[in-house]
Design an enzyme around this catalytic site. Structure first.
Site, short mmCIF file in Angstrom:
data_model
loop_
_atom_site.label_atom_id
_atom_site.label_comp_id
_atom_site.label_asym_id
_atom_site.label_seq_id
_atom_site.Cartn_x
_atom_site.Cartn_y
_atom_site.Cartn_z
N ASN A 146 -0.72 9.96 -5.64
CA ASN A 146 -0.61 9.34 -4.69
C ASN A 146 -2.18 9.60 -3.79
O ASN A 146 -2.66 10.55 -3.49
CB ASN A 146 0.20 8.97 -3.85
CG ASN A 146 -0.17 7.40 -2.87
OD1 ASN A 146 -0.69 6.59 -3.02
ND2 ASN A 146 0.07 7.75 -1.55
N LYS A 184 6.27 -5.48 4.68
CA LYS A 184 7.25 -5.71 3.89
C LYS A 184 8.32 -4.39 4.51
O LYS A 184 9.30 -4.29 4.29
CB LYS A 184 7.37 -5.16 2.11
CG LYS A 184 7.09 -6.61 1.32
CD LYS A 184 6.86 -5.74 0.25
CE LYS A 184 6.34 -6.94 -0.93
NZ LYS A 184 5.73 -6.45 -3.17
N GLY A 210 0.72 5.85 -7.59
CA GLY A 210 0.81 5.07 -6.30
C GLY A 210 2.24 5.21 -4.96
O GLY A 210 3.31 5.87 -5.49
N GLY A 256 2.23 -7.66 -14.33
CA GLY A 256 3.10 -7.33 -13.38
C GLY A 256 3.48 -9.23 -13.27
O GLY A 256 4.20 -9.00 -12.08
N ASP A 293 12.77 -6.44 -5.79
CA ASP A 293 10.85 -6.10 -5.96
C ASP A 293 11.41 -5.14 -7.49
O ASP A 293 11.09 -5.32 -8.06
CB ASP A 293 10.05 -5.05 -5.72
CG ASP A 293 9.42 -6.15 -4.66
OD1 ASP A 293 8.60 -7.44 -5.45
OD2 ASP A 293 8.31 -6.07 -3.78
N TYR A 326 -1.14 -8.81 -10.97
CA TYR A 326 -0.89 -10.11 -11.77
C TYR A 326 -1.58 -10.58 -12.30
O TYR A 326 -1.92 -12.06 -12.49
CB TYR A 326 0.41 -10.55 -11.58
CG TYR A 326 0.53 -11.10 -10.54
CD1 TYR A 326 0.93 -10.17 -9.34
CD2 TYR A 326 -0.14 -12.06 -9.45
CE1 TYR A 326 1.30 -10.31 -8.02
CE2 TYR A 326 0.20 -12.21 -7.87
CZ TYR A 326 -0.02 -11.33 -7.27
OH TYR A 326 0.89 -11.45 -5.81
N GLY A 332 5.13 0.16 -1.06
CA GLY A 332 6.56 -0.99 -1.55
C GLY A 332 6.51 -1.22 -3.17
O GLY A 332 8.24 -0.70 -2.84
N ASN A 337 11.57 -8.21 0.17
CA ASN A 337 10.54 -8.87 0.41
C ASN A 337 11.35 -10.08 0.33
O ASN A 337 10.79 -10.90 0.19
CB ASN A 337 10.19 -8.52 -0.85
CG ASN A 337 11.30 -8.53 -1.95
OD1 ASN A 337 12.43 -8.42 -1.73
ND2 ASN A 337 10.55 -9.08 -3.21
P1 NDP Z 1 0.82 -0.75 -0.28
O1 NDP Z 1 -0.43 -1.49 0.42
O2 NDP Z 1 2.72 -0.40 0.27
O3 NDP Z 1 0.89 0.37 -0.88
C1 NDP Z 1 -0.57 0.59 -1.61
C2 NDP Z 1 -0.37 1.53 -3.20
O4 NDP Z 1 -2.05 2.38 -2.79
C3 NDP Z 1 -0.35 3.26 -1.63
O5 NDP Z 1 -0.08 4.61 -2.31
C4 NDP Z 1 -1.50 3.10 -1.80
O6 NDP Z 1 -2.63 4.87 -1.43
C5 NDP Z 1 -2.56 3.16 -2.92
N1 NDP Z 1 -3.85 2.37 -2.91
C6 NDP Z 1 -4.41 1.74 -1.08
N2 NDP Z 1 -5.52 1.71 -1.32
C7 NDP Z 1 -6.83 2.45 -2.69
C8 NDP Z 1 -7.32 3.17 -2.66
N3 NDP Z 1 -8.31 2.50 -2.77
N4 NDP Z 1 -7.72 4.31 -3.62
C9 NDP Z 1 -6.82 4.44 -3.97
N5 NDP Z 1 -5.10 4.34 -3.44
C10 NDP Z 1 -5.13 3.03 -3.22
O7 NDP Z 1 1.04 -1.97 -1.27
P2 NDP Z 1 2.33 -3.06 -2.24
O8 NDP Z 1 3.00 -1.36 -2.90
O9 NDP Z 1 2.78 -3.79 -1.84
O10 NDP Z 1 1.58 -3.07 -3.21
C11 NDP Z 1 0.89 -2.43 -4.22
C12 NDP Z 1 0.42 -3.25 -5.71
O11 NDP Z 1 1.46 -3.88 -6.30
C13 NDP Z 1 -0.41 -4.08 -5.49
O12 NDP Z 1 -1.50 -4.29 -6.33
C14 NDP Z 1 0.15 -5.33 -5.53
O13 NDP Z 1 -0.17 -6.35 -5.81
C15 NDP Z 1 1.30 -4.94 -6.86
N6 NDP Z 1 2.42 -5.57 -6.97
C16 NDP Z 1 3.14 -6.86 -7.33
C17 NDP Z 1 4.51 -7.17 -7.22
C18 NDP Z 1 4.70 -8.12 -8.38
O14 NDP Z 1 5.53 -8.56 -8.44
N7 NDP Z 1 4.16 -7.62 -9.49
C19 NDP Z 1 5.29 -7.45 -6.54
C20 NDP Z 1 5.03 -5.87 -4.82
C21 NDP Z 1 3.11 -5.42 -5.36
P3 NDP Z 1 -2.35 5.45 0.28
O15 NDP Z 1 -0.81 5.61 0.47
O16 NDP Z 1 -3.02 6.66 0.32
O17 NDP Z 1 -2.51 4.37 1.42
#
Ligand code: NDP
Length: 280
Positions: free
Chosen positions: A149, A66, A126, A241, A102, A220, A129, A87
């Site tokens: 975060n 993204k 978080g 979601g 989004d 979701y 994205g 996206n």
């Molecule tokens: P990104 O990879 O951009 O961001 C992931 C985030 O989660 C970061 O803040 C990361 O922290 C954190 N994270 C990842 N792994 C861990 C962990 N093990 N422990 C704690 N924090 C963690 O992903 P997206 O933002 O695109 O997606 C995030 C969620 O949102 C996903 O579950 C995705 O399915 C959902 N989503 C849903 C959508 C919808 O339409 N319903 C659309 C887009 C996403 P750090 O900065 O430390 O790495």
């Protein structure tokens, strides 16, 4: 006339986008269009985008592309520039325009659920994205934001960026393990904690928070995460979601086709997805 659309990501096999887009095309009388899921790794992205530029009318990008796709595009809409993430991409006349649906998908799902959270105290977990898109929407709603975060620097950078856009915003960044004891009206999970390898895990323990009335998990699949289960047990209103996913897809099609998708068609696709997620 048949046109090609698709989604690029890595991994991609779990994506519900092909099902959603095919249903939306069908419901608006465009069943001839093709929507394909393409497994594209990070190193393949520049070449893939060039192929798509000449052959696809539009495409979606998902994890992990993204942000990486932005330098490969010719133009960004205001929504994409604001979030710093894309996206949805529209191709025309050899040019690629990046957009982000989004954020509005996040808000339309809240409206469909009948949640009025304007002005609330929100704990947003978080800073990736999805969190960025949600954070801008919440800031627009006049919410007070605490962004927690795993990597504190990511939350701090997002808070700084938001404050530049919204000078009156009250926002703070905290490390994930430091949000216990706080008082929040709304908790939003924008991490993958609760799905895949992290299924059954909590991004934050609601037992350690005070005053929470609404729990919104952007995951979701599964349709009920451990966070939503805990929220429900504590008497909170909960939302997954799936509605956001369907709305962001409908808004992507609107961007490609230049015309609105009727709300009943969107709700019908959402009902189908809910049925699929309940019965596997
Ligand atoms: P990104 O990879 O951009 O961001 C992931 C985030 O989660 C970061 O803040 C990361 O922290 C954190 N994270 C990842 N792994 C861990 C962990 N093990 N422990 C704690 N924090 C963690 O992903 P997206 O933002 O695109 O997606 C995030 C969620 O949102 C996903 O579950 C995705 O399915 C959902 N989503 C849903 C959508 C919808 O339409 N319903 C659309 C887009 C996403 P750090 O900065 O430390 O790495």
């Amino acid at each position: 006339m048949q046109k090609l659309y698709g989604v690029v990501g890595d991994p991609i096999s779990h994506s519900l986008s092909p099902v959603i887009h095919k249903q939306l095309f069908q419901m608006t009388g465009r069943e001839e269009h093709i929507y394909a899921a393409l497994h594209i790794r990070a190193a393949q992205l520049p070449a893939a985008v060039e192929i798509l530029r000449g052959n696809f009318e539009g495409f979606n990008v998902t994890i992990p592309h993204k942000q990486a796709v932005i330098p490969l595009l010719d133009e960004l809409t205001a929504a994409a520039a604001r979030c710093g993430a894309v996206n949805t991409i529209k191709s025309g006349g050899g040019r690629l325009v990046g957009h982000n649906t989004d954020g509005p998908g996040f808000t339309l799902a809240l409206q469909l659920a009948g949640w009025d959270i304007a002005g609330s105290r929100v704990l947003l977990v978080g800073a990736g994205g999805a969190a960025r898109a949600a954070a801008h929407e919440l800031a627009e709603m006049g919410c007070t934001l605490t962004i927690a975060n795993r990597t504190l620097a990511g939350a701090a950078a997002l808070v700084q960026e938001l404050q530049a856009w919204y000078p009156r915003l009250q926002a703070a960044a905290v490390a994930l393990e430091e949000c216990a004891g706080g008082r929040y009206d709304v908790v939003v999970n924008a991490t993958p904690i609760g799905m895949g390898l992290y299924a059954g895990q909590l991004p934050v323990d609601l037992d350690g928070l005070q005053g929470v009335e609404y729990v919104y998990d952007l995951i979701y699949s599964p349709s009920q995460t451990e966070l939503l289960r805990q929220g429900q047990a504590l008497g909170c209103r909960v939302l997954n979601g799936l509605p956001m996913l369907v709305y962001q897809a409908a808004l992507a099609q609107e961007f490609w086709l230049g015309e609105p998708i009727p709300e009943p068609a969107i709700c019908q696709v959402l009902a189908l997805l809910e049925e699929m997620s309940t019965h596997g």
